[in-house]
Design an enzyme around this catalytic site. Structure first.
Site, mmCIF file in Angstrom:
data_model
loop_
_atom_site.group_PDB
_atom_site.id
_atom_site.type_symbol
_atom_site.label_atom_id
_atom_site.label_comp_id
_atom_site.label_asym_id
_atom_site.label_seq_id
_atom_site.Cartn_x
_atom_site.Cartn_y
_atom_site.Cartn_z
ATOM 1 N N ASP A 1 0.957 -0.970 0.022
ATOM 2 C CA ASP A 1 0.093 0.032 0.121
ATOM 3 C C ASP A 1 0.911 1.147 0.168
ATOM 4 O O ASP A 1 1.645 1.512 0.834
ATOM 5 C CB ASP A 1 -0.896 0.092 1.184
ATOM 6 C CG ASP A 1 -1.795 1.076 1.498
ATOM 7 O OD1 ASP A 1 -2.782 1.281 0.801
ATOM 8 O OD2 ASP A 1 -1.408 2.232 1.826
ATOM 9 N N TYR B 1 3.096 9.534 0.465
ATOM 10 C CA TYR B 1 4.053 8.910 1.227
ATOM 11 C C TYR B 1 5.453 9.128 0.645
ATOM 12 O O TYR B 1 6.525 8.753 1.359
ATOM 13 C CB TYR B 1 3.950 7.608 1.248
ATOM 14 C CG TYR B 1 2.498 7.189 1.757
ATOM 15 C CD1 TYR B 1 1.745 8.030 2.590
ATOM 16 C CD2 TYR B 1 2.105 5.705 1.592
ATOM 17 C CE1 TYR B 1 0.573 7.483 2.955
ATOM 18 C CE2 TYR B 1 0.908 5.273 1.972
ATOM 19 C CZ TYR B 1 -0.003 6.434 2.866
ATOM 20 O OH TYR B 1 -1.209 5.694 3.352
ATOM 21 N N LYS C 1 -2.676 5.955 -3.791
ATOM 22 C CA LYS C 1 -3.646 7.179 -3.757
ATOM 23 C C LYS C 1 -3.396 8.200 -4.116
ATOM 24 O O LYS C 1 -2.120 8.722 -4.155
ATOM 25 C CB LYS C 1 -3.997 7.100 -2.320
ATOM 26 C CG LYS C 1 -3.804 5.955 -1.513
ATOM 27 C CD LYS C 1 -4.029 6.216 -0.124
ATOM 28 C CE LYS C 1 -3.777 4.741 0.728
ATOM 29 N NZ LYS C 1 -2.368 4.484 1.007
ATOM 30 N N HIS D 1 -7.424 9.926 -1.473
ATOM 31 C CA HIS D 1 -6.889 9.725 -0.239
ATOM 32 C C HIS D 1 -7.672 10.377 0.997
ATOM 33 O O HIS D 1 -7.667 9.751 2.056
ATOM 34 C CB HIS D 1 -5.206 10.523 -0.336
ATOM 35 C CG HIS D 1 -4.504 9.903 0.652
ATOM 36 N ND1 HIS D 1 -3.033 9.756 0.390
ATOM 37 C CD2 HIS D 1 -4.646 9.320 1.901
ATOM 38 C CE1 HIS D 1 -2.426 9.103 1.569
ATOM 39 N NE2 HIS D 1 -3.378 8.937 2.355
#
Ligand code: A2P
Length: 286
Positions: free
Chosen positions: A49, A54, A79, A112
């Site tokens: 994921d 990130y 996302k 997100h």
């Protein structure tokens, strides 16, 4: 529950099979990312994921390439971030994610957050436009499943009233002490699979007296209690760890079962470990 390993699957509402435990990559941006992700793949994780926010997509792409396993062995989620919402922006964000991951399709792509910022007035229109882009990418075969993250029931209702394709997943903060029952129940009614980010409460829950007591009773670690709890709720946990030993421990969830009584005790324990994040409020920092 008939699950026997992290590679056993749940079936999404469009028929796509999804491994029942994922490896989370948030903050894998600290330290030697590619190495950590390669270790996770070597440990047996196949579902990763990530998210544009990130900063781990490039590392994940590299780790998958270096694993020498075929792309189809992996289940990859990404996302789009809050500033990538809207029809055109979402499509552009998706292309960037594919490029960073070095792949030509995603297994799952999520919005997100439902609001780009707390107090944002026109979120209903923005979410529908963003979703339209995901629907087209899905229909074009570029994404195998589409979904949401951090959406509350009223945010999901807005989409359900205006969509052609129903979301398959909603990824929320979920762990003992913060189980968001209203969201979980709503998603269950709508056949939307709930995924748990921070399934062990970023460690904050691991010292709770009930979790420690149950770890002793079942002869497992507090983290395993949290992860097993999610699975028994039909929720898909996304644990992350930088240590191979804990990566392995987090897969050993199938040789014990939490009793019904203990499940209720966990579900009703006092609130604890909340990250302070809520889509409609400024973040509360502890
Ligand atoms: P580490 O990387 O040192 O293993 P969450 O996913 O709930 O946000 O929590 C992630 C944090 O929990 C990471 O900092 C990770 O630290 C730690 N962690 C992951 N697995 C375990 C485990 N089995 N026992 C204790 N801590 C863990």
């Amino acid at each position: 529950m008939n699950l026997t390993s992290i590679c056993d699957t749940y079936t999404l509402n469009n028929g796509v099979k999804i491994p029942c435990v994922a490896f989370g990559t948030y903050k894998a941006a600290l330290g030697d990312n590619v190495e950590i992700l390669k270790q996770a793949a070597a440990c047996g994780y196949r579902y990763f994921d990530t998210a544009s926010f990130y900063g781990t997509e490039t590392f994940l792409g590299q780790a998958i390439k270096e694993s020498k396993l075929p792309r189809e062995e992996f289940f990859i989620t990404s996302k789009m971030w809050k500033d990538e919402m809207g029809y055109d922006a979402a499509k552009a964000a998706f292309s960037r994610s594919l490029e960073k991951l070095g792949t030509d399709y995603l297994d799952l792509y999520l919005i997100h957050w439902p609001l780009p910022s707390p107090g944002y007035k026109d979120w209903k229109t923005l979410d529908v436009k963003t979703w339209r882009a995901l629907e087209e990418l899905y229909e074009d075969g570029k994404i195998r499943a589409v979904g949401l993250s951090n959406f509350l029931p009223h945010h999901i209702e807005n989409l359900l009233e205006n969509c052609r394709i129903r979301p398959m997943v909603n990824q929320i903060e979920f762990h003992p002490g913060h189980t968001q029952e209203a969201v979980v129940n709503y998603c269950k009614e709508q056949d939307i699979l709930v995924q748990a980010w921070s399934p062990i409460g970023r460690g904050r829950v691991l010292e709770d007296e009930l979790i420690v007591e149950l770890a002793g009773k079942y002869r497992v670690s507090p983290a395993q209690i949290c992860l097993r709890y999610a699975l028994q709720r039909g929720v898909l946990p996304l644990p992350k760890s930088s240590s191979p030993e804990r990566m392995r421990q987090n897969q050993e969830l199938f040789s014990f079962e939490i009793s019904k009584e203990d499940m209720y005790r966990i579900s009703t324990m006092p609130p604890t470990g909340w990250s302070g994040e809520h889509p409609e409020r400024e973040r509360i920092r502890s």
